[in-house]
Design a protein around this motif. Structure first.
Motif, PDB file in Angstrom:
ATOM      1  N   GLN A   1       0.846  -1.357  -0.007  1.00  0.00           N
ATOM      2  CA  GLN A   1      -0.036   0.061   0.047  1.00  0.00           C
ATOM      3  C   GLN A   1       0.811   1.058  -0.126  1.00  0.00           C
ATOM      4  O   GLN A   1       1.911   1.300   0.696  1.00  0.00           O
TER       5      GLN A   1
ATOM      6  N   CYS B   1      -2.246   7.392  -2.245  1.00  0.00           N
ATOM      7  CA  CYS B   1      -2.941   7.522  -3.633  1.00  0.00           C
ATOM      8  C   CYS B   1      -2.749   8.784  -4.063  1.00  0.00           C
ATOM      9  O   CYS B   1      -2.227   9.912  -3.675  1.00  0.00           O
TER      10      CYS B   1
ATOM     11  N   ARG C   1      -6.137   8.614   1.398  1.00  0.00           N
ATOM     12  CA  ARG C   1      -6.640   7.254   0.960  1.00  0.00           C
ATOM     13  C   ARG C   1      -5.022   6.450   0.454  1.00  0.00           C
ATOM     14  O   ARG C   1      -4.201   6.899   0.096  1.00  0.00           O
ATOM     15  N   GLN C   2      -5.163   5.148   0.616  1.00  0.00           N
ATOM     16  CA  GLN C   2      -4.135   4.188   0.327  1.00  0.00           C
ATOM     17  C   GLN C   2      -4.549   3.606  -0.850  1.00  0.00           C
ATOM     18  O   GLN C   2      -5.621   3.019  -1.256  1.00  0.00           O
ATOM     19  N   GLU C   3      -3.503   3.278  -1.690  1.00  0.00           N
ATOM     20  CA  GLU C   3      -3.526   2.676  -2.847  1.00  0.00           C
ATOM     21  C   GLU C   3      -2.661   1.172  -3.004  1.00  0.00           C
ATOM     22  O   GLU C   3      -1.903   1.249  -2.273  1.00  0.00           O
TER      23      GLU C   3
ATOM     24  N   PRO D   1      -6.142  -1.426 -10.257  1.00  0.00           N
ATOM     25  CA  PRO D   1      -6.336  -1.127  -8.645  1.00  0.00           C
ATOM     26  C   PRO D   1      -7.078  -2.049  -7.877  1.00  0.00           C
ATOM     27  O   PRO D   1      -7.946  -2.590  -8.309  1.00  0.00           O
TER      28      PRO D   1
ATOM     29  N   CYS E   1      -7.571  -1.526  -4.054  1.00  0.00           N
ATOM     30  CA  CYS E   1      -7.272  -0.977  -2.730  1.00  0.00           C
ATOM     31  C   CYS E   1      -8.445  -1.355  -1.787  1.00  0.00           C
ATOM     32  O   CYS E   1      -9.533  -1.999  -2.002  1.00  0.00           O
TER      33      CYS E   1
ATOM     34  N   CYS F   1     -11.409   1.205  -0.958  1.00  0.00           N
ATOM     35  CA  CYS F   1     -11.860   2.139  -1.910  1.00  0.00           C
ATOM     36  C   CYS F   1     -11.770   1.685  -3.421  1.00  0.00           C
ATOM     37  O   CYS F   1     -11.098   0.512  -3.905  1.00  0.00           O
TER      38      CYS F   1
ATOM     39  N   CYS G   1     -11.531   3.948  -8.680  1.00  0.00           N
ATOM     40  CA  CYS G   1     -10.893   3.981 -10.020  1.00  0.00           C
ATOM     41  C   CYS G   1     -11.968   3.181 -11.057  1.00  0.00           C
ATOM     42  O   CYS G   1     -11.983   2.028 -10.401  1.00  0.00           O
TER      43      CYS G   1
END
Length: 234
Positions: free
Chosen positions: A14, A17, A23-25, A59, A61, A64, A67
């Motif tokens: 992670q 973002c 936010r974490q991507e 993505p 995530c 989230c 995307c």
């Protein structure tokens, strides 16, 4: 492979973002070697994947799902009145050329674009190695759509080419010509090229509704979003 994800997948760590604050991507990465060819990649595009350099990803995530992959239905596309005006205006200044190989004037233009438009992003300051590892690919044919004013390069749309689709990887342009809506013009030129080549789709990458700078991707209709493993009309 046609209906399901490949057996060999990886999950990135992670990280912050790039588009939404706080936010974490995380990315799902294709590890199966036989997926790295145009035909298999086209199937993966239809499953919401994309490439960066030689790597295919999507993505994934943890909390989230903002995307959403977007594709234009190229065979049904007709420019709007506003888009036609932008094209007509651009046609007075520019010519379109195509190349299957990188040219020496691409990187200086890329540097100018990143320095002017993305000083707060991860691509700043521009770097030759990063430029090559991000845009280019060893296992897929690329078409470079060029916009020129006389002998001056104004814009380049890096475009992946498959049997039935194009994928718009990245467009960089001279910020001095931004008043001529060069970004919009280059997407329209990619769609026109797809139509000329008999391609059904132009994939525009990921749309994030909460991110204002991405909203342009939904202005090219008819188009679809990839939501919950389905392509739905925008």
């Amino acid at each position: 492979m046609i209906e399901h994800l490949p057996a060999k997948l990886g999950l990135s760590q992670q990280f912050d973002c790039s588009y939404l604050p706080n936010r974490q991507e995380q990315l799902l990465v294709i590890l199966e070697p036989n997926c790295y060819c145009p035909d298999k990649f086209e199937l993966l595009l239809a499953m919401g994947f994309r490439r960066s350099g030689d790597q295919i990803y999507r993505p994934h995530c943890p909390v989230c799902s903002a995307c959403q992959s977007v594709r234009v239905l190229a065979t049904e596309f007709t420019p709007s009145k506003s888009q036609k005006r932008k094209l007509n205006k651009a046609n007075k200044y520019f010519t379109i050329t195509y190349s299957n190989a990188e040219k020496a004037d691409y990187y200086p233009l890329y540097c100018k674009y990143i320095a002017a438009r993305h000083q707060e992003g991860s691509m700043y300051p521009p770097d030759k190695q990063q430029y090559k590892s991000f845009l280019f690919c060893h296992w897929l044919p690329i078409t470079f759509i060029e916009l020129r004013h006389k002998d001056q390069l104004v814009a380049v749309a890096v475009t992946d080419t498959m049997n039935n689709a194009l994928s718009a990887i990245y467009t960089f342009f001279d910020p001095d010509y931004e008043y001529l809506s060069v970004g919009t013009v280059m997407i329209l030129e990619q769609i026109k090229y797809a139509q000329q080549q008999g391609k059904h789709y132009v994939y525009l990458g990921y749309q994030i509704d909460e991110c204002a700078k991405m909203k342009y991707k939904t202005q090219f209709l008819p188009a679809q979003k990839h939501i919950n493993n389905q392509w739905l009309a925008i």
